[in-house]
Design a protein around this motif. Structure first.
Motif, mmCIF file in Angstrom:
data_model
loop_
_atom_site.group_PDB
_atom_site.id
_atom_site.type_symbol
_atom_site.label_atom_id
_atom_site.label_comp_id
_atom_site.label_asym_id
_atom_site.label_seq_id
_atom_site.Cartn_x
_atom_site.Cartn_y
_atom_site.Cartn_z
ATOM 1 N N PRO A 632 22.788 -3.726 18.120
ATOM 2 C CA PRO A 632 24.353 -5.206 17.609
ATOM 3 C C PRO A 632 23.442 -6.298 17.334
ATOM 4 O O PRO A 632 22.801 -6.525 17.937
ATOM 5 C CB PRO A 632 25.120 -4.760 18.836
ATOM 6 C CG PRO A 632 23.798 -4.571 20.385
ATOM 7 C CD PRO A 632 22.768 -3.403 19.370
ATOM 8 N N TYR A 633 24.473 -6.620 16.717
ATOM 9 C CA TYR A 633 24.356 -8.444 16.157
ATOM 10 C C TYR A 633 25.591 -9.290 17.105
ATOM 11 O O TYR A 633 26.538 -9.677 17.457
ATOM 12 C CB TYR A 633 24.559 -8.708 14.974
ATOM 13 C CG TYR A 633 24.589 -7.169 13.784
ATOM 14 C CD1 TYR A 633 23.110 -7.143 13.280
ATOM 15 C CD2 TYR A 633 25.400 -6.619 13.284
ATOM 16 C CE1 TYR A 633 22.521 -6.588 12.077
ATOM 17 C CE2 TYR A 633 24.621 -5.471 12.144
ATOM 18 C CZ TYR A 633 23.763 -5.435 12.103
ATOM 19 O OH TYR A 633 22.992 -4.479 10.540
ATOM 20 N N HIS A 634 24.120 -9.341 17.700
ATOM 21 C CA HIS A 634 24.948 -11.183 19.244
ATOM 22 C C HIS A 634 24.998 -11.858 18.132
ATOM 23 O O HIS A 634 24.246 -13.142 17.876
ATOM 24 C CB HIS A 634 23.876 -10.787 19.917
ATOM 25 C CG HIS A 634 23.118 -9.911 20.450
ATOM 26 N ND1 HIS A 634 23.430 -9.488 21.727
ATOM 27 C CD2 HIS A 634 22.236 -9.276 20.147
ATOM 28 C CE1 HIS A 634 22.900 -8.110 22.321
ATOM 29 N NE2 HIS A 634 22.006 -7.732 21.366
ATOM 30 N N VAL A 635 26.517 -12.632 18.221
ATOM 31 C CA VAL A 635 27.099 -13.312 17.714
ATOM 32 C C VAL A 635 28.207 -14.178 18.648
ATOM 33 O O VAL A 635 28.431 -14.034 19.276
ATOM 34 C CB VAL A 635 28.605 -13.130 16.746
ATOM 35 C CG1 VAL A 635 28.786 -14.400 15.790
ATOM 36 C CG2 VAL A 635 27.747 -11.788 15.907
ATOM 37 N N TYR A 636 27.221 -15.364 18.131
ATOM 38 C CA TYR A 636 28.224 -16.873 18.797
ATOM 39 C C TYR A 636 29.121 -17.163 17.922
ATOM 40 O O TYR A 636 28.483 -17.765 16.871
ATOM 41 C CB TYR A 636 27.185 -18.073 19.889
ATOM 42 C CG TYR A 636 26.069 -17.431 20.800
ATOM 43 C CD1 TYR A 636 26.658 -18.090 21.783
ATOM 44 C CD2 TYR A 636 25.478 -16.446 20.965
ATOM 45 C CE1 TYR A 636 26.320 -17.611 22.708
ATOM 46 C CE2 TYR A 636 24.890 -16.204 21.882
ATOM 47 C CZ TYR A 636 24.974 -17.085 23.348
ATOM 48 O OH TYR A 636 24.296 -16.658 24.399
ATOM 49 N N ALA A 637 30.244 -17.749 18.585
ATOM 50 C CA ALA A 637 30.952 -18.646 17.471
ATOM 51 C C ALA A 637 32.124 -19.198 17.991
ATOM 52 O O ALA A 637 32.419 -18.577 19.675
ATOM 53 C CB ALA A 637 31.757 -17.649 16.651
ATOM 54 N N ARG A 638 32.565 -19.989 17.712
ATOM 55 C CA ARG A 638 34.056 -20.490 18.477
ATOM 56 C C ARG A 638 35.212 -19.169 18.488
ATOM 57 O O ARG A 638 35.702 -19.664 20.096
ATOM 58 C CB ARG A 638 34.525 -21.926 17.305
ATOM 59 C CG ARG A 638 35.297 -23.064 18.204
ATOM 60 C CD ARG A 638 34.819 -23.681 19.268
ATOM 61 N NE ARG A 638 36.067 -24.343 19.929
ATOM 62 C CZ ARG A 638 36.380 -24.142 21.346
ATOM 63 N NH1 ARG A 638 36.567 -23.095 21.869
ATOM 64 N NH2 ARG A 638 37.328 -25.167 21.530
ATOM 65 N N TYR A 639 35.484 -18.809 17.344
ATOM 66 C CA TYR A 639 36.662 -17.866 17.562
ATOM 67 C C TYR A 639 36.052 -16.331 17.253
ATOM 68 O O TYR A 639 35.647 -16.928 16.446
ATOM 69 C CB TYR A 639 37.509 -18.495 16.891
ATOM 70 C CG TYR A 639 38.304 -20.018 17.778
ATOM 71 C CD1 TYR A 639 39.154 -19.858 19.362
ATOM 72 C CD2 TYR A 639 38.417 -20.614 16.927
ATOM 73 C CE1 TYR A 639 39.054 -20.989 19.420
ATOM 74 C CE2 TYR A 639 39.132 -21.946 17.514
ATOM 75 C CZ TYR A 639 39.527 -22.426 19.115
ATOM 76 O OH TYR A 639 39.866 -23.167 19.233
ATOM 77 N N GLU A 640 36.511 -15.841 17.605
ATOM 78 C CA GLU A 640 36.687 -14.329 16.803
ATOM 79 C C GLU A 640 37.721 -13.608 16.074
ATOM 80 O O GLU A 640 38.629 -13.623 16.605
ATOM 81 C CB GLU A 640 35.882 -13.336 18.076
ATOM 82 C CG GLU A 640 35.962 -12.100 17.614
ATOM 83 C CD GLU A 640 35.411 -10.848 18.432
ATOM 84 O OE1 GLU A 640 34.638 -10.152 18.296
ATOM 85 O OE2 GLU A 640 36.306 -11.299 19.600
ATOM 86 N N VAL A 641 37.587 -13.813 15.177
ATOM 87 C CA VAL A 641 39.331 -13.104 14.519
ATOM 88 C C VAL A 641 39.303 -11.984 13.350
ATOM 89 O O VAL A 641 40.163 -11.477 13.050
ATOM 90 C CB VAL A 641 39.920 -14.033 13.019
ATOM 91 C CG1 VAL A 641 39.820 -15.418 13.940
ATOM 92 C CG2 VAL A 641 38.464 -14.962 12.112
ATOM 93 N N TYR A 642 38.217 -11.676 13.854
ATOM 94 C CA TYR A 642 37.407 -10.104 12.980
ATOM 95 C C TYR A 642 36.615 -9.328 13.962
ATOM 96 O O TYR A 642 35.068 -9.781 14.305
ATOM 97 C CB TYR A 642 36.697 -10.546 11.363
ATOM 98 C CG TYR A 642 35.814 -8.842 10.731
ATOM 99 C CD1 TYR A 642 36.961 -8.335 10.389
ATOM 100 C CD2 TYR A 642 35.142 -9.045 10.898
ATOM 101 C CE1 TYR A 642 36.779 -6.823 9.883
ATOM 102 C CE2 TYR A 642 33.897 -7.051 10.652
ATOM 103 C CZ TYR A 642 35.110 -6.730 10.350
ATOM 104 O OH TYR A 642 34.642 -5.619 9.910
ATOM 105 N N GLN A 643 36.519 -8.319 14.140
ATOM 106 C CA GLN A 643 36.063 -7.192 15.187
ATOM 107 C C GLN A 643 34.946 -6.280 14.597
ATOM 108 O O GLN A 643 35.860 -6.051 13.552
ATOM 109 C CB GLN A 643 36.584 -7.181 16.588
ATOM 110 C CG GLN A 643 37.441 -8.022 16.851
ATOM 111 C CD GLN A 643 38.428 -7.039 18.011
ATOM 112 O OE1 GLN A 643 38.673 -6.305 18.216
ATOM 113 N NE2 GLN A 643 38.368 -8.342 19.418
ATOM 114 N N ALA A 644 33.721 -6.173 15.320
ATOM 115 C CA ALA A 644 33.171 -4.578 14.359
ATOM 116 C C ALA A 644 32.659 -3.990 15.906
ATOM 117 O O ALA A 644 32.082 -4.578 16.966
ATOM 118 C CB ALA A 644 32.589 -5.190 13.233
#
Length: 676
Positions: A632-644
C-alpha cells in the motif's frame, strides 16, 4: 520534606506539614492509620501530573550530524533536547522499549539544575539554576524533577521491560522509595553495588566512597527474563578432558548428590576400584538407581542390589563380592565411606579393580567416575557444552583488573575494559581526545553487562540522560562482538545555559568514531585504528511545541521530518523503520519502510499541503513505480477526495497529532495508558 512514613511522623517533620497540600495530607494520614508506608514530599502531587502536561515538540533531522546510510540511520536515534519533552514526543515508542539504562544527575551540588517554573509550566525551556548542597530543599527539588521522568520511563517500557538507573549515596534512598512507588516494590529486581574505584580517596572523614549503585526494576517482574553474563576463563578452567571424552571438557568435581534427601536414593554403592562402600552422606544420590547401576557397570563389573543390613534400602554392590562391615547406620551421614583392607585384597575386588583400571587408562570414563585415579570418592561428569553458557549475575560487581590503564590505540578496544570510573574517562579520552571536561563517565564494562542481562539481542535500549554516549557506544560494540541487532535511543540536552550543546559536540562525535573506527593519536590527528562498524544513527533536535496550526504552517522539510520521525502503525509500532527519500525528480515521495512501501505527502506548492485526488493519485503511482516501491501507498494530505484500495490515507494535521499522542478533537495531550 517528609520522607517515608512508618505509622508516625517525627517532631522535625511536624514543622513541615504546612508545606503539604490537602490531597498529600489526606494520603499521608490514611497511610499512617492503616500502618502502611507512604512517600511524601512538598509538591509531590504536582510532580505526579507534570508528565501529562508536557506537550510534544517538532522534531528536526540534522543531516550533517547523522551518520551512516539512510537505512542504518533509521534504526538508532540521538536526540538533542530536554528528556521529558523528548520522551513525550517519542509517542510511537510507548510500550516498545526493552531496557532503559540511564545515569541521572547525582545532586552533588555540581550538576543538578532545577527550574521553579516547572511547578506551573513544565514546558518552560529553561534549565534553572544549579542546586547547591546548602539548598535546604535540594532533595525535594531533585525528587520533583525525577518523579515525572520515572513515570514516563515506565510508560516507555514493554510489559517485560526493565529500568536500570545509576545513582550514588546522595539520593539512593529517595530514588529507591520513588521507584518502589512508581514500579511497585514487588517489581524490584535488585540493587547492584559496583566498585567505581580501587584506592582510597580523601572524600570523607569517615569512609572513602568506593562504590555506586544501579537500581533495577521491572515493569512486571513476572514477565522479565534475566540473561547470563559471558563466561570467563576462570570458570572454564574448572573443565578438563583427561579421558579424551568426545563430548569435550567436563567439570572434574561434579557433585553426584542432591540436598533434598529421598530415602529410596540414600543407599551404598561399592567402588569398582577398592570395594569400599560410598554413601551420599546426609544427602541423596541425584540420579535414579537404574542409571547409577549402568554407570557403575560401565567400569567392567556386574552389579546387583543387595540388603547389606545397614538400615538403608538395598545397596548397589559388585556381584559375589564381599561387603565391608558397617558398624552403625547412625554414622553413615557423617562418615559415608566404609573401607576394609581385607576386602581390598579379595580376589573378586582385585579382578574388578583390574577391569576398572583398564577402562580408566584406555577408554572414555563413565559419567559416574572415581577421583584420585579411581581410589577416591565418586563424582559426576558435567560437560561444558551441556551447562549454561554464561554465569549468573550477582549484586556486587567488582572489577577484575585495575593494573593496566587504557591506552590510545587499537589494542585498547580489543580487550575487556576495566570496570571502574577512571576507565570510563580513559575510554572517552581514547575516542574523542582529552579536554572534554567530563569528570564522571560510566565505564563501558558496566553498561555492557546491564545490556547483556536485560535486553534481547534484537531489543531497543533507551537512555534519557545520555551524557557522553556510553550507552550507545556499548550497544554498537555488543552488536559487533555478538552479531546482535540491538537499537538505541539517546536523549541529551547538554548545557545550553553554558552554550555547550554537547549532544552534538561530544555525544555525536563519540558515536561517530565508534562507527568509523577513527581515533585521535597522541598529536590529535585522526587515524584508522579499528574496523568500521556497519551502523548509523539519526541526529534529531526538538524545536517548538506542536499543535494543529504549527503543522499546517510548516515548510516542506519540516513536515517531512515530523512525518518520518513520528509515523507508526498499530501492528508495527516502533519496529517500523522509515527511511527518508530526498532525491530530485520526486514531488510527493518522502520515504519508504523496510517492506518497500512508499510514504507520500501531497503538496500544493512548496509550502502548502494539498489534497489526494485522481491527479495526485496518478502521480503517486508513477513515482512509486519509478522508485521501485509497492502498495500500500501511505499518503498524507489535507483532504481525501479520491479513494483507492492501494492507499492508506492520513489526514493532516489530525493523524500527525494522533501519532504524537495529541487528541484529534481537543488537541490536548492524550494520557491514555492503554497504549502501554
Amino acid at each position: 520534606m517528609l520522607k517515608k512514613q512508618y505509622g508516625a511522623v517525627s517532631a522535625n517533620d511536624l514543622d513541615q506539614l504546612d508545606l503539604l497540600d490537602k490531597e498529600d495530607l489526606i494520603k499521608l494520614v490514611k497511610s499512617m492509620v492503616s500502618g502502611g508506608v507512604a512517600l511524601s514530599f512538598y509538591g509531590k502531587r504536582t510532580a505526579k501530573e507534570i508528565d501529562k502536561k508536557v506537550r510534544p515538540r517538532v522534531t528536526r533531522v540534522n543531516k550533517s550530524l547523522s551518520v551512516g546510510s539512510e537505512h542504518e540511520q533509521s534504526k538508532n536515534l540521538l536526540i538533542e533536547g530536554e528528556n521529558l519533552q523528548a520522551m513525550v514526543t517519542l509517542y510511537k515508542y510507548r510500550g516498545q522499549v526493552d531496557l532503559i539504562v540511564t545515569d541521572p544527575p547525582y545532586n552533588t551540588g555540581q550538576y543538578f539544575r532545577y527550574n521553579d517554573k516547572w511547578d506551573t509550566d513544565p514546558n518552560d525551556p529553561e534549565l534553572g539554576g544549579l542546586v547547591s548542597l546548602e539548598d535546604g530543599s535540594r532533595h525535594t527539588k531533585w525528587m520533583k524533577a525525577m518523579l515525572p521522568r520515572l513515570n514516563m520511563m515506565r510508560v516507555m517500557l514493554k510489559p517485560n521491560g526493565v529500568l536500570a538507573i545509576c545513582i550514588d549515596e546522595n539520593e539512593l534512598f529517595h530514588l529507591g522509595m520513588m521507584l518502589d512507588e512508581v514500579f511497585g516494590e514487588q517489581n524490584r529486581i535488585g540493587i547492584i553495588n559496583w566498585q567505581k574505584s580501587y584506592s582510597p580517596k580523601n572524600d570523607s572523614k569517615h569512609l572513602s566512597t568506593a562504590t555506586e549503585y544501579v537500581l533495577v526494576y521491572a515493569k512486571d517482574k513476572t514477565l522479565v527474563k534475566t540473561g547470563l553474563l559471558s563466561r570467563d576463563e576462570a570458570m572454564d578452567q574448572k573443565y578438563r578432558n583427561p579421558d579424551n571424552d568426545p563430548d569435550g571438557p567436563w567439570k572434574t568435581n561434579g557433585d553426584p548428590t542432591v540436598a533434598t534427601p529421598s530415602e529410596k536414593d540414600r543407599y551404598a554403592i561399592q567402588s569398582p576400584f577398592t570395594g569400599a562402600l560410598h554413601y551420599p552422606g546426609a544427602r541423596a544420590w541425584s540420579n535414579p538407581k537404574k542409571t547409577m547401576k549402568s554407570w557403575l557397570e560401565a567400569w567392567g563389573s556386574k552389579y546387583v542390589e543387595k540388603d547389606i543390613q545397614d538400615g538403608r534400602v538395598k545397596a548397589l554392590v559388585i556381584k559375589s563380592a564381599p561387603i565391608p562391615q558397617v558398624m552403625s547406620e547412625h554414622n553413615l551421614d557423617n562418615n559415608p565411606v566404609v573401607t576394609d583392607e581385607e576386602i581390598y585384597n579379595h580376589e573378586i575386588i582385585k579382578k574388578s579393580r583390574d577391569q576398572a583400571i583398564r577402562v580408566r587408562d584406555t577408554e572414555v570414563w563413565p559419567i559416574l567416575y572415581f577421583s584420585g585415579d579411581g581410589f577416591g570418592r565418586p563424582y559426576i561428569k558435567r560437560h561444558l557444552n551441556k551447562v549454561k553458557q554464561g554465569k549468573v549475575p550477582m549484586t556486587y560487581w567488582a572489577d577484575d583488573d585495575y593494573t593496566e590503564p587504557d591506552v590510545i590505540g587499537a589494542q585498547s578496544w580489543d580487550h575487556e575494559e576495566s570496570g571502574h570510573s577512571q576507565s570510563g574517562i580513559n575510554e572517552l579520552d581514547a575516542i574523542v581526545g582529552k579536554g572534554h571536561n567530563f569528570q564522571t563517565v560510566k565505564p563501558l564494562k558496566l553498561i555492557k553487562k546491564i545490556i547483556q542481562l536485560w535486553c534481547p539481542s534484537n531489543g531497543l535500549v533507551l537512555d534519557p540522560y545520555a551524557g557522553s554516549g556510553t550507552t550507545g557506544h556499548a550497544v554498537l560494540e555488543l552488536n559487533k562482538e555478538t552479531a546482535a541487532q540491538r537499537r538505541f535511543i539517546l536523549i541529551e540536552q547538554g548545557s545550553p545555559d553554558k552554550g555547550d550543546k554537547y549532544a552534538r559536540s561530544l555525544t555525536q562525535l563519540r558515536l561517530k568514531r565508534v562507527i568509523t573506527g577513527e581515533r585521535p593519536d597522541e598529536h590529535g590527528r585522526l587515524v584508522q585504528v579499528a574496523e568500521p562498524i556497519n551502523a548509523g544513527f539519526q541526529f534529531q533536535l526538538l524545536t517548538k511545541q506542536i499543535d494543529a496550526n504549527t503543522v499546517l504552517s510548516m515548510k516542506k522539510d519540516e513536515l517531512v521530518d515530523v512525518v518520518i520521525t513520528s509515523h507508526w502503525e498499530d501492528e508495527k509500532r516502533a519496529n517500523l523503520y522509515l527511511q527518508r527519500i530526498d532525491k530530485p525528480g520526486f514531488e510527493f515521495l518522502v520515504g519508504k519502510n523496510d517492506l518497500d512501501e512508499g510514504y507520500f505527502i501531497v503538496w500544493n506548492g512548496e509550502d502548502s499541503v494539498g489534497q489526494l485526488d485522481i491527479d495526485t493519485y496518478s502521480k503517486i503511482i508513477q513515482e512509486a513505480k519509478k522508485a521501485g516501491l509497492k502498495p500500500p501507498y501511505h499518503v498524507y494530505a489535507r483532504y481525501e477526495v479520491y479513494q483507492a484500495k492501494s492507499v492508506n490515507f492520513y489526514k493532516i494535521p489530525d493523524k500527525i497529532l494522533a501519532h504524537l499522542g495529541l487528541n484529534e478533537n481537543n488537541d490536548r495531550f492524550n494520557d491514555d495508558e492503554g497504549s502501554e
